[in-house]
Design a protein around this motif. Structure first.
Motif, PDB file in Angstrom:
ATOM      1  N   ARG A 211      11.766  55.199 112.661  1.00 17.23           N
ATOM      2  CA  ARG A 211      10.831  55.595 111.438  1.00 17.23           C
ATOM      3  C   ARG A 211       9.575  56.042 112.265  1.00 17.23           C
ATOM      4  O   ARG A 211       9.002  56.763 111.760  1.00 17.23           O
ATOM      5  CB  ARG A 211      10.783  54.332 110.817  1.00 17.23           C
ATOM      6  CG  ARG A 211      12.064  54.003 110.293  1.00 17.23           C
ATOM      7  CD  ARG A 211      11.826  52.672 109.258  1.00 17.23           C
ATOM      8  NE  ARG A 211      11.280  51.338 109.719  1.00 17.23           N
ATOM      9  CZ  ARG A 211      10.873  50.431 109.354  1.00 17.23           C
ATOM     10  NH1 ARG A 211      11.343  50.016 108.049  1.00 17.23           N
ATOM     11  NH2 ARG A 211      10.663  49.219 109.810  1.00 17.23           N
TER      12      ARG A 211
ATOM     13  N   MET B 144       7.241  58.992 111.240  1.00 17.28           N
ATOM     14  CA  MET B 144       6.096  58.552 110.420  1.00 17.28           C
ATOM     15  C   MET B 144       4.982  57.720 110.782  1.00 17.28           C
ATOM     16  O   MET B 144       3.879  57.504 110.261  1.00 17.28           O
ATOM     17  CB  MET B 144       6.694  58.045 109.128  1.00 17.28           C
ATOM     18  CG  MET B 144       7.420  58.875 108.158  1.00 17.28           C
ATOM     19  SD  MET B 144       7.822  58.094 106.663  1.00 17.28           S
ATOM     20  CE  MET B 144       7.991  59.381 105.543  1.00 17.28           C
TER      21      MET B 144
ATOM     22  N   GLN C   3       2.318  54.894 107.325  1.00 21.83           N
ATOM     23  CA  GLN C   3       3.175  55.596 106.540  1.00 21.83           C
ATOM     24  C   GLN C   3       4.339  55.247 106.165  1.00 21.83           C
ATOM     25  O   GLN C   3       4.909  55.268 104.979  1.00 21.83           O
ATOM     26  CB  GLN C   3       3.495  57.146 106.865  1.00 21.83           C
ATOM     27  CG  GLN C   3       3.659  58.327 105.735  1.00 21.83           C
ATOM     28  CD  GLN C   3       3.452  59.681 106.231  1.00 21.83           C
ATOM     29  OE1 GLN C   3       4.027  59.991 107.352  1.00 21.83           O
ATOM     30  NE2 GLN C   3       2.768  60.358 105.441  1.00 21.83           N
ATOM     31  N   VAL C   4       5.164  54.628 107.294  1.00 23.63           N
ATOM     32  CA  VAL C   4       6.375  53.882 106.936  1.00 23.63           C
ATOM     33  C   VAL C   4       6.082  52.497 106.058  1.00 23.63           C
ATOM     34  O   VAL C   4       6.774  52.442 105.118  1.00 23.63           O
ATOM     35  CB  VAL C   4       6.918  53.258 108.636  1.00 23.63           C
ATOM     36  CG1 VAL C   4       7.774  52.186 107.988  1.00 23.63           C
ATOM     37  CG2 VAL C   4       7.458  54.497 109.285  1.00 23.63           C
TER      38      VAL C   4
ATOM     39  N   ARG D  17       3.824  52.246 103.688  1.00 23.48           N
ATOM     40  CA  ARG D  17       3.718  52.769 102.162  1.00 23.48           C
ATOM     41  C   ARG D  17       4.928  53.124 101.720  1.00 23.48           C
ATOM     42  O   ARG D  17       4.920  52.730 100.690  1.00 23.48           O
ATOM     43  CB  ARG D  17       2.832  54.146 102.377  1.00 23.48           C
ATOM     44  CG  ARG D  17       2.503  54.849 101.072  1.00 23.48           C
ATOM     45  CD  ARG D  17       1.869  56.218 101.136  1.00 23.48           C
ATOM     46  NE  ARG D  17       1.583  56.709 100.030  1.00 23.48           N
ATOM     47  CZ  ARG D  17       0.527  56.346  99.167  1.00 23.48           C
ATOM     48  NH1 ARG D  17      -0.540  55.627  99.649  1.00 23.48           N
ATOM     49  NH2 ARG D  17       0.222  57.115  97.950  1.00 23.48           N
ATOM     50  N   VAL D  18       5.777  53.645 102.243  1.00 23.74           N
ATOM     51  CA  VAL D  18       7.093  54.043 101.544  1.00 23.74           C
ATOM     52  C   VAL D  18       7.696  52.778 101.382  1.00 23.74           C
ATOM     53  O   VAL D  18       8.343  52.519 100.288  1.00 23.74           O
ATOM     54  CB  VAL D  18       7.796  54.670 102.571  1.00 23.74           C
ATOM     55  CG1 VAL D  18       9.509  54.938 102.029  1.00 23.74           C
ATOM     56  CG2 VAL D  18       7.290  56.154 102.834  1.00 23.74           C
TER      57      VAL D  18
ATOM     58  N   GLU E 240       7.302  52.546  94.709  1.00 20.70           N
ATOM     59  CA  GLU E 240       6.580  53.381  94.124  1.00 20.70           C
ATOM     60  C   GLU E 240       5.200  52.940  93.813  1.00 20.70           C
ATOM     61  O   GLU E 240       4.379  53.751  93.524  1.00 20.70           O
ATOM     62  CB  GLU E 240       7.265  53.466  92.623  1.00 20.70           C
ATOM     63  CG  GLU E 240       8.542  54.075  92.400  1.00 20.70           C
ATOM     64  CD  GLU E 240       9.191  54.306  91.229  1.00 20.70           C
ATOM     65  OE1 GLU E 240       8.516  53.674  90.109  1.00 20.70           O
ATOM     66  OE2 GLU E 240      10.363  54.764  91.127  1.00 20.70           O
TER      67      GLU E 240
ATOM     68  N   GLY F 204       3.573  51.544  96.191  1.00 24.76           N
ATOM     69  CA  GLY F 204       2.640  52.229  97.389  1.00 24.76           C
ATOM     70  C   GLY F 204       2.041  51.081  98.390  1.00 24.76           C
ATOM     71  O   GLY F 204       2.736  49.999  98.345  1.00 24.76           O
TER      72      GLY F 204
END
Length: 351
Positions: free
Chosen positions: A224, A228, A232-233, A235-236, A240, A242
């Motif tokens: 990952r 990313m 950013q990882v 955040r995912v 939804e 965030g």
């Protein structure tokens, strides 16, 4: 700023990696290293870099730059407009080497240091003529493949020098990140040191072996992170909602005693033997050169895969890889005479 002639001071693993990246971008490099084995070591790294670039540069490569070996620092830097220092991490040695570079290099030359953690302010005190042109240009191994380079300025560094350094590193296909505040070990090595410290505890306390720890990284979050990064990882991972949801859900974990924090295990012979023995069991069937080849092949394959993402525009290191391959291909189509004429024209314009 285009690099016309480079000098590499220090030809170890990192220094030789710089030589390879510069030469494979068509730039002549003068190398100084007092080690009588320096040429052999650089040649070994060049073999690996050429092999990797045959896979990487699918659009072709420019004509290789020439490597020359200087007898002194003065000889190496005399005509260079870009100089990369990669000597061992001893401040007194850095001072001695940088003072000589400063004394003999052209006043317009940019000087980058590959130091892993020494602040540029502490190094540039040895430069009596032009301390303003020194920046840290901290790469990661292998320098010829990994594009990231952390740029750090010291108290005497001019903003113009930072910008010129950024242009130089970009010109040879790297991803420069200017660190906003001067700090020891910068960003990457601070993250790595924290993980390394925790890993030493996990091995010492018998929680896992070095192979099991590496497997957790390379089969899990390492994949990952490769495309990313960390935030950013996460955040995912927040779904939804965030990052805010992720922080609310996992933030309290920071208060739990999951890690040893800044506690460091005693670095004694017993710990070294434990880790070295497990490392031999894990990787002893391959030579270092074989492991380098495996590493390079894997890195090229990952970057190639990432270059096809985002509707063909590339993602993360893949986007930069896509542009770099294209740029190398353009260089492959330019005759050496035309390239030299273009370089001279640029030099006249800047003058």
């Amino acid at each position: 700023m285009a690099i016309h002639k480079a000098a590499c001071i220090g030809g170890g693993v990192i220094g030789a990696g710089w030589v390879a990246r510069l030469v494979l971008n068509g730039i002549d490099v003068s190398v100084f290293d007092p080690d009588p084995e320096a040429k052999r070591k650089v040649d070994e790294v060049m073999k690996g870099a050429r092999r990797a670039y045959k896979r990487l540069a699918t659009a072709g490569l420019p004509k290789e730059g020439k490597i020359s070996y200087a007898a002194t620092i003065e000889e190496a830097v005399r005509e260079a407009d870009f100089i990369q220092e990669s000597v061992p991490e001893r401040l007194e040695l850095k001072h001695k080497v940088l003072a000589e570079i400063d004394l003999h290099a052209p006043s317009s030359a940019i000087v980058g240091s590959s130091t892993s953690g020494i602040k540029p302010t502490d190094m540039q005190v040895a430069m009596k003529k032009h301390p303003e042109r020194l920046v840290v240009g901290h790469p990661y191994n292998p320098v010829y493949l990994l594009p990231i380079v952390e740029i750090v300025g010291g108290e005497q560094t001019w903003d113009e020098a930072i910008e010129l350094a950024r242009e130089c590193y970009t010109e040879i296909g790297m991803k420069p990140v200017v660190i906003r505040k001067e700090i020891e070990a910068f960003v990457g090595d601070r993250l790595l040191e924290a993980m390394w410290r925790e890993a030493l505890w996990l091995i010492k306390d018998g929680i896992c072996t070095v192979e099991e720890l590496d497997d957790i990284m390379r089969y899990g979050f390492g994949l990952r992170w490769a495309q990313m990064g960390m935030f950013q990882v996460y955040r995912v991972a927040g779904g939804e909602a965030g990052m805010r949801h992720f922080m609310a859900q996992f933030g309290p974990c920071l208060q739990w005693p999951w890690t040893k924090l800044t506690d460091v295990p005693e670095f004694n012979d017993e710990l070294v033997d434990l880790i070295a023995t497990q490392s031999d069991e894990q990787s002893g069937q391959w030579s270092i050169r074989e492991l380098e080849k495996i590493r390079d092949n894997n890195l090229v394959a990952i970057m190639e895969a990432l270059s096809k993402e985002n509707k063909g525009k590339g993602w993360g290191a893949g986007a930069l890889h896509k542009d770099y391959v294209k740029r190398l291909g353009v260089g492959a189509k330019v005759s050496p005479a035309a390239a030299k004429a273009k370089a001279l024209k640029k030099k006249k314009v800047r003058a």
